[in-house]
Scaffold this active site. Structure first.
Site, PDB file in Angstrom:
ATOM      1  NE  ARG A 235     -28.218 -45.679  29.869  1.00  0.00           N
ATOM      2  CZ  ARG A 235     -27.871 -45.360  31.119  1.00  0.00           C
ATOM      3  NH1 ARG A 235     -26.706 -44.781  31.354  1.00  0.00           N
ATOM      4  NH2 ARG A 235     -28.673 -45.643  32.129  1.00  0.00           N
ATOM      5  CD  GLU A 264     -21.528 -49.196  28.827  1.00  0.00           C
ATOM      6  OE1 GLU A 264     -22.001 -49.663  29.877  1.00  0.00           O
ATOM      7  OE2 GLU A 264     -21.625 -48.006  28.513  1.00  0.00           O
ATOM      8  CG  HIS A 282     -21.859 -47.318  32.689  1.00  0.00           C
ATOM      9  ND1 HIS A 282     -22.759 -47.685  31.721  1.00  0.00           N
ATOM     10  CD2 HIS A 282     -22.542 -46.485  33.526  1.00  0.00           C
ATOM     11  CE1 HIS A 282     -23.931 -47.108  31.963  1.00  0.00           C
ATOM     12  NE2 HIS A 282     -23.820 -46.374  33.059  1.00  0.00           N
TER      13      HIS A 282
HETATM   14  N1  LIG Z   1     -23.014 -42.965  33.271  1.00  0.00           N
HETATM   15  C1  LIG Z   1     -23.823 -43.186  34.291  1.00  0.00           C
HETATM   16  O1  LIG Z   1     -23.469 -43.861  35.265  1.00  0.00           O
HETATM   17  C2  LIG Z   1     -25.201 -42.563  34.303  1.00  0.00           C
HETATM   18  C3  LIG Z   1     -25.918 -42.468  35.510  1.00  0.00           C
HETATM   19  C4  LIG Z   1     -27.164 -41.836  35.503  1.00  0.00           C
HETATM   20  C5  LIG Z   1     -27.701 -41.350  34.325  1.00  0.00           C
HETATM   21  N2  LIG Z   1     -26.997 -41.499  33.163  1.00  0.00           N
HETATM   22  C6  LIG Z   1     -27.526 -40.973  31.889  1.00  0.00           C
HETATM   23  O2  LIG Z   1     -27.557 -39.573  31.962  1.00  0.00           O
HETATM   24  C7  LIG Z   1     -28.708 -39.108  31.237  1.00  0.00           C
HETATM   25  C8  LIG Z   1     -29.144 -37.761  31.799  1.00  0.00           C
HETATM   26  O3  LIG Z   1     -29.592 -37.953  33.134  1.00  0.00           O
HETATM   27  P1  LIG Z   1     -30.553 -36.894  33.848  1.00  0.00           P
HETATM   28  O4  LIG Z   1     -30.763 -37.382  35.245  1.00  0.00           O
HETATM   29  O5  LIG Z   1     -30.048 -35.518  33.622  1.00  0.00           O
HETATM   30  O6  LIG Z   1     -31.897 -37.122  32.995  1.00  0.00           O
HETATM   31  P2  LIG Z   1     -33.295 -36.399  33.125  1.00  0.00           P
HETATM   32  O7  LIG Z   1     -34.316 -37.458  32.885  1.00  0.00           O
HETATM   33  O8  LIG Z   1     -33.379 -35.580  34.359  1.00  0.00           O
HETATM   34  O9  LIG Z   1     -33.279 -35.398  31.869  1.00  0.00           O
HETATM   35  C9  LIG Z   1     -33.178 -35.797  30.559  1.00  0.00           C
HETATM   36  C10 LIG Z   1     -33.341 -34.523  29.717  1.00  0.00           C
HETATM   37  O10 LIG Z   1     -33.064 -34.840  28.365  1.00  0.00           O
HETATM   38  C11 LIG Z   1     -33.936 -34.047  27.572  1.00  0.00           C
HETATM   39  N3  LIG Z   1     -34.025 -34.597  26.229  1.00  0.00           N
HETATM   40  C12 LIG Z   1     -34.766 -35.646  25.791  1.00  0.00           C
HETATM   41  N4  LIG Z   1     -34.566 -35.817  24.462  1.00  0.00           N
HETATM   42  C13 LIG Z   1     -33.687 -34.864  24.072  1.00  0.00           C
HETATM   43  C14 LIG Z   1     -33.085 -34.521  22.822  1.00  0.00           C
HETATM   44  N5  LIG Z   1     -33.378 -35.206  21.709  1.00  0.00           N
HETATM   45  N6  LIG Z   1     -32.211 -33.486  22.785  1.00  0.00           N
HETATM   46  C15 LIG Z   1     -31.924 -32.789  23.904  1.00  0.00           C
HETATM   47  N7  LIG Z   1     -32.479 -33.053  25.112  1.00  0.00           N
HETATM   48  C16 LIG Z   1     -33.336 -34.078  25.188  1.00  0.00           C
HETATM   49  C17 LIG Z   1     -35.245 -34.073  28.345  1.00  0.00           C
HETATM   50  O11 LIG Z   1     -36.075 -32.984  27.960  1.00  0.00           O
HETATM   51  C18 LIG Z   1     -34.762 -33.942  29.779  1.00  0.00           C
HETATM   52  O12 LIG Z   1     -34.703 -32.596  30.192  1.00  0.00           O
HETATM   53  C19 LIG Z   1     -29.744 -40.211  31.477  1.00  0.00           C
HETATM   54  O13 LIG Z   1     -30.627 -40.279  30.398  1.00  0.00           O
HETATM   55  C20 LIG Z   1     -28.936 -41.470  31.594  1.00  0.00           C
HETATM   56  O14 LIG Z   1     -28.920 -42.141  30.347  1.00  0.00           O
HETATM   57  C21 LIG Z   1     -25.775 -42.079  33.133  1.00  0.00           C
END
Ligand SMILES: NC(=O)c1ccc[n+]([C@@H]2O[C@H](COP(=O)([O-])OP(=O)(O)OC[C@H]3O[C@@H](n4cnc5c(N)ncnc54)[C@H](O)[C@@H]3O)[C@@H](O)[C@H]2O)c1
Length: 323
Positions: A235, A264, A282
């Site tokens: 994000r 964005e 994105h």
């Molecule tokens: N660009 C895109 O199109 C797109 C698409 C999907 C997801 N995303 C982003 O990617 C991110 C990751 O996705 P995911 O499916 O792996 O998420 P997920 O929910 O499977 O995992 C998130 C992880 O982040 C960890 N976390 C929380 N706070 C933290 C911190 N302060 N420091 C380190 N780790 C921390 C949690 O423990 C968890 O393991 C999502 O949060 C979303 O914002 C972006």
């Protein structure tokens, strides 16, 4: 009576994939004429279930939906739905957290490889008639370098083996991920500062929460290895864009690749127009296949709840249990 499913708004070229899933329980589906509260309520008032993309579902709207048993979001976040109101009304809210994890992990690797191999710059030069190596000097070998993953959820768990296949050593920082999950992926768990100190490449994969907003600040960039590269597919607001521009201006970082921006589309961003930053709009989540999977999985949640089964990803699972 055939179950009736109202769709508030849609970004899909066709809702046929969702319609096909709902047909397995004989349910009919109808899309609101417009994504306005009035138009949505016209079809949602009598609906057994609601499928939602971006439309805001307020407590007032939920109060008017007397038959609804499930609100299923076509997506990962559910911040456009008033969860408390849904819970009080006994409505299960579901999300689809895993429809694009292949795509985002591929995109993170594609950004990293494009940065390291200087693909966009080389391509632009060849098209301008320059067929030479000196324009891209220096390029360093990837094998033996360290990739630091900030967050170790679903997406970075797929990035790790891809990076390891290129000979990278992978470390990660995730205060909530169990140690055996990291170890099982051949990934070393490290403290955040240690990750910054060791990593040649840092890839961000945390959610946007108060603790991660502007996590990548001036201070954090100072702690990164000189010449390191940053990749962000998570994000935009996790990175302080002025601090990133400054770290690049000072030559402390080697470059960055971003699929997400604080605003964005970006307006007057200090990051747009720089040769040391790659930006994609994105699009990490997107493939034709991921969008089909999203529709299918969101509709399957509706089928599960209307058939009396537990959905895969309820945001308020206690509702289901108490029914
Ligand atoms: N660009 C895109 O199109 C797109 C698409 C999907 C997801 N995303 C982003 O990617 C991110 C990751 O996705 P995911 O499916 O792996 O998420 P997920 O929910 O499977 O995992 C998130 C992880 O982040 C960890 N976390 C929380 N706070 C933290 C911190 N302060 N420091 C380190 N780790 C921390 C949690 O423990 C968890 O393991 C999502 O949060 C979303 O914002 C972006």
């Amino acid at each position: 009576m055939r179950p009736f499913v109202a769709v508030t708004d849609s970004v899909f070229p066709s809702l046929d994939p969702a319609r096909a899933v709902l047909a397995t329980i004989g349910a009919d589906l109808e899309l609101a004429a417009q994504a306005t509260p009035d138009a949505i309520l016209r079809i949602a008032e009598g609906a057994d279930a609601l499928l939602v993309t971006y439309a805001k579902i307020t407590a007032e709207m939920i109060g008017a939906m007397k038959k609804c048993r499930v609100i299923s979001r076509f997506g990962i976040g559910v911040d456009n739905v008033d969860i408390d109101a849904a819970t009080s009304a006994g409505i299960v809210v579901t999300k689809v957290p895993d429809y694009c994890i292949d795509e985002v992990s591929d995109h993170a690797m594609a950004l990293l490889l494009a940065l390291v191999r200087k693909i966009p710059a080389s391509n632009a030069q060849v098209h301008e008639g320059r067929w030479e190596m000196k324009a891209v000097v220096p390029i360093h070998r990837l094998r033996g370098t360290v990739l630091g993953l900030v967050g170790f959820g679903r997406i970075p768990q797929l990035v790790a083996p891809k990076a390891q296949a290129f000979g990278m050593r992978v470390v990660a920082h995730d205060p909530f991920a169990p140690a055996d999950v990291l170890a099982g992926h051949g990934v070393e768990a490290v403290a955040f500062d240690e990750l910054l100190r060791q990593s040649d490449y840092v890839s961000i994969h945390t959610p946007l929460v108060p603790e991660t907003r502007n996590l990548f600040s001036r201070d954090v960039f100072r702690k990164m290895k000189p010449g390191a590269y940053l990749v962000n597919t998570a994000r935009g607001p996790i990175v302080d864009e002025a601090a990133l521009a400054e770290a690049l201006d000072q030559g402390h970082l080697g470059g960055a690749a971003l699929d997400v921006m604080p605003q964005e589309p970006p307006v007057n961003s200090p990051l747009v127009g720089r040769p040391d930053i790659l930006i994609t709009p994105h699009t990490s989540f997107y493939s034709e296949e991921s969008l089909l999977e999203l529709q299918r999985k969101a509709a399957e949640e509706v089928v599960a709840v209307l058939s009396g089964r537990a959905p895969r990803n309820a945001v308020n699972p206690d509702v289901q249990r108490s029914l």
